[in-house]
Design an enzyme around this catalytic site. Structure first.
Site, PDB file in Angstrom:
ATOM      1  N   ASP A 253       0.827  -1.201   0.000  1.00  0.00           N
ATOM      2  CA  ASP A 253       0.000   0.000   0.000  1.00  0.00           C
ATOM      3  C   ASP A 253       0.870   1.264   0.000  1.00  0.00           C
ATOM      4  O   ASP A 253       1.863   1.336   0.735  1.00  0.00           O
ATOM      5  CB  ASP A 253      -0.869  -0.017   1.273  1.00  0.00           C
ATOM      6  CG  ASP A 253      -1.849   1.133   1.320  1.00  0.00           C
ATOM      7  OD1 ASP A 253      -2.698   1.195   0.417  1.00  0.00           O
ATOM      8  OD2 ASP A 253      -1.765   1.969   2.249  1.00  0.00           O
ATOM      9  N   GLU A 313       1.276  -0.715  -5.159  1.00  0.00           N
ATOM     10  CA  GLU A 313       0.309   0.336  -5.485  1.00  0.00           C
ATOM     11  C   GLU A 313       1.133   1.539  -5.915  1.00  0.00           C
ATOM     12  O   GLU A 313       1.559   2.358  -5.100  1.00  0.00           O
ATOM     13  CB  GLU A 313      -0.561   0.707  -4.275  1.00  0.00           C
ATOM     14  CG  GLU A 313      -1.691   1.628  -4.686  1.00  0.00           C
ATOM     15  CD  GLU A 313      -2.200   2.539  -3.575  1.00  0.00           C
ATOM     16  OE1 GLU A 313      -1.554   2.672  -2.527  1.00  0.00           O
ATOM     17  OE2 GLU A 313      -3.271   3.128  -3.786  1.00  0.00           O
TER      18      GLU A 313
HETATM   19  C1  NOJ Z   1      -4.344   3.140  -0.796  1.00  0.00           C
HETATM   20  C2  NOJ Z   1      -5.512   2.270  -0.504  1.00  0.00           C
HETATM   21  O1  NOJ Z   1      -5.864   1.573  -1.675  1.00  0.00           O
HETATM   22  C3  NOJ Z   1      -6.606   3.169  -0.001  1.00  0.00           C
HETATM   23  O2  NOJ Z   1      -7.830   2.499   0.096  1.00  0.00           O
HETATM   24  C4  NOJ Z   1      -6.171   3.740   1.336  1.00  0.00           C
HETATM   25  O3  NOJ Z   1      -7.150   4.642   1.781  1.00  0.00           O
HETATM   26  C5  NOJ Z   1      -4.834   4.471   1.196  1.00  0.00           C
HETATM   27  N1  NOJ Z   1      -3.871   3.734   0.440  1.00  0.00           N
HETATM   28  C6  NOJ Z   1      -4.228   4.736   2.548  1.00  0.00           C
HETATM   29  O4  NOJ Z   1      -3.795   3.539   3.132  1.00  0.00           O
END
Ligand code: NOJ
Length: 591
Positions: A253, A313
């Site tokens: 993440d 991500e």
């Molecule tokens: C990316 C995640 O996909 C999202 O849902 C989240 O709110 C943020 N990162 C913070 O962790």
């Protein structure tokens, strides 16, 4: 205020650790004896040397919304386990479960209070082990979400960190003094102009210790200080805990935001305002700092100890940034997601051709994503209100036939649509409350999976945590299973082709007719096998011609393998391929 989850007692944790060790030894033995069959095993021995994730179709499960086994309105791990047969029949090889760890749920799990447990709302560690074991029986691997940038403010590390300036964990987070001011009276000013991605200043004052802590997202998500080697060690150990339980990898993440400028320079201000009404800013000193790559290289070494995959991500703006995430000599992420793909907002053959060509040539393994839990569903983004069904199949035919691994968001396979909140009072996602009405938050793309035409779409017998849309009456797994022309059956046929056609599994990608403004066409070629994919991105019928002489296929014959428009099958000649509006055709090309 969300209630922090209760902490397990030391005795319980010791017992759990012993149990975990026993389970992990058992899991590893079972894993060795019963290695999941990869798609390549189904297609032949060619890919024996390839890593499993290159042949895999990934499926993102949002656990709150997938299946509710105990009928409390929120999904859970046993619910996921109960749907593994469905996922196997669909053609899924790995599931990525978004955070299911103990959490106050301010950001629905992306605020982790304990990295080594399961939130009671979702079940127990025993449920998790059963899920992994049952998935393995169906040749499905389990990927977890590693929230690496921040913890919850209820994590014991942060509770200790905020307790005093001298605490053992003080330097595990990013604490700074406020801006010096000539006026000694409060309120204290944040150290600089950095803004949180979810609105407001990125600095939160802690009145008790008189300093600010940094949070890239909500104030309840304090950023970890990755400059502290103790943080790196502790966080890497959390991944080992899950690798030993049989987890096949992690989706990382928010990797972009792991580091901030130690000199705290202000971010440059851009013209205009953002959705929260604040000045727009370039995240020059808070995103994609070069130090991120040191952490990824080190984490990759840990993943390699377990043969695991790291999926990122990665919100890259251009191909050079994407390349950096693969790392030199593939030393960082095996699978940085191409999320630039989701910024192609309109159906444009030239735009998709450009983006696919660039990602394909980037030198790593492409990862294609068209929707996720943070992005409006592709059904709404690309649908024109008239041909949505055809467009959903068209998009599927594109991202599931490219060279690379697709990540399918739950419900895309049945054409689920966004069900956005109708009023601010209905909003659950805090961003939607902060940014209403310009931002409605992400509830709309996180609604429960639609299983049946019954109440709550068969997700739960009680009202689900988010409502399902009226269209769930017809758009659900049960109804679509019985319709040979449904989006679901199209996905199943596509995934079956993808698992058996060597050209789709191992073939290279070659764009054809590069100037065609309406039709995106490409070849996938592997040894003597060639597949032609033709996608009409326009609302008009199209007839196009291919000259495959440069590929030595000038006199080739074509056989239709799959078309999205069964009422109007495409003709089988390379000289004249007819396509209905927004239709997709997949051909085998043979000499
Ligand atoms: C990316 C995640 O996909 C999202 O849902 C989240 O709110 C943020 N990162 C913070 O962790």
């Amino acid at each position: 205020m969300p209630v922090p989850p209760s902490r397990p007692s030391a005795r319980f944790r010791a017992a759990a650790a012993i149990l975990a060790a026993a389970v992990s030894i058992f899991s590893l033995r079972v894993f060795a004896q019963q290695k999941p069959e990869s798609p390549s095993a189904r297609a032949g021995a060619e890919a024996a040397a390839r890593p499993w994730w290159q042949d895999a179709v990934f499926y993102e499960v949002y656990p709150r919304s997938f299946a509710d086994s105990n009928n409390d309105g929120v999904g859970d791990l046993n619910g996921i386990t109960s749907k593994l047969d469905y996922l196997h029949a669909l053609g899924v090889d790995a599931i990525w479960i978004t955070p299911c760890f103990p959490s106050p749920q301010v950001d629905f799990g992306y605020d982790v209070a304990d990295y080594e447990n399961i939130d009671p709302m979702y079940g127990t560690l025993a449920d998790f082990d059963r899920l992994v074991a049952e998935a393995r029986k169906r040749h499905i691997r389990v990927i977890l979400d590693f929230v690496i940038n921040h913890t919850s403010d209820k994590h014991p590390w942060f509770l200790d960190s905020e307790s005093s300036r001298a605490s053992a964990h003080r330097d595990w987070y990013v604490w700074r003094d406020g801006k010096p001011s000539a006026d000694p009276s409060p309120p204290a000013q944040p150290p600089n102009n950095w803004q949180a991605i979810f609105g407001g200043s990125a600095w939160q004052l802690d009145p008790k210790t008189g300093q600010f802590y940094y949070h890239a997202f909500y104030p309840q998500q304090p950023d970890l200080n990755w400059r502290n080697p103790a943080v790196e060690k502790a966080m890497f150990d959390q991944t080992r805990f899950w690798f030993k339980r049989g987890v096949a990898g992690f989706r990382l993440d928010a990797v972009d935001t792991l580091f901030e400028d130690p000199a705290l320079r202000d971010n440059p201000v851009l013209p205009g305002t953002n959705a929260f009404g604040q000045p727009r800013m370039e995240m020059k000193y808070t995103s994609k700092l070069p130090e991120v790559h040191d952490v990824l290289r080190n984490l990759r070494k840990v993943a390699d100890e377990y043969g695991a995959v790291l999926i990122g991500e990665t919100w890259t703006r251009n191909i050079d940034e994407l390349k950096e995430y693969y790392g030199q000599h593939s030393s960082e992420l095996q699978m940085p997601m191409d999320l630039m793909f989701t910024s192609v907002k309109t159906l444009s053959a030239p735009e998709f051709r450009r983006q696919i060509g660039a990602v394909d040539a980037a030198g790593g393994w492409p990862v294609y994503v068209i929707s996720n839990h943070d992005i409006v569903r592709s059904y709404n983004r690309y649908g024109d209100g008239q041909h949505n069904e055809q467009i959903a199949k068209l998009m599927a035919a594109m991202y599931l036939t490219l060279r690379g691994s697709p990540i399918l968001y739950y419900g895309e396979e049945i054409g689920m649509e966004n069900n956005d909140p109708k009023s601010k009072d209905d909003v659950k996602d805090p961003i939607g409350r902060l940014g209403w009405p310009a931002l409605k938050g992400r509830d709309g793309e996180r609604t429960p999976m639609q299983w049946t035409p019954g109440p709550n779409a068969g997700f739960s017998t009680v009202a689900s945590w988010l409502p399902v849309p009226p269209s769930a009456q017809t758009r659900n797994v049960e109804s679509e299973s019985g319709d040979p022309n449904s989006i679901l059956n199209f996905y199943k046929r596509l995934l079956a082709l993808r698992h058996t056609e060597k050209a789709l599994l191992y073939g290279d990608y070659l764009a054809l007719n590069p100037d065609d403004a309406s039709v995106l066409s490409y070849l996938r070629r592997y040894k003597e096998e060639t597949i032609l994919v033709v996608l009409n991105f326009s609302a008009a019928p199209q007839t196009i011609t291919f000259d495959l002489a440069p590929q030595g296929l000038g006199a080739a014959k074509v056989q239709t393998l799959l078309t999205s428009d069964t009422a109007q099958p495409a003709s089988g000649s390379l000289r004249s391929v007819s396509l209905a509006p927004f239709s997709a055709c997949i051909f085998r090309v043979s000499r």
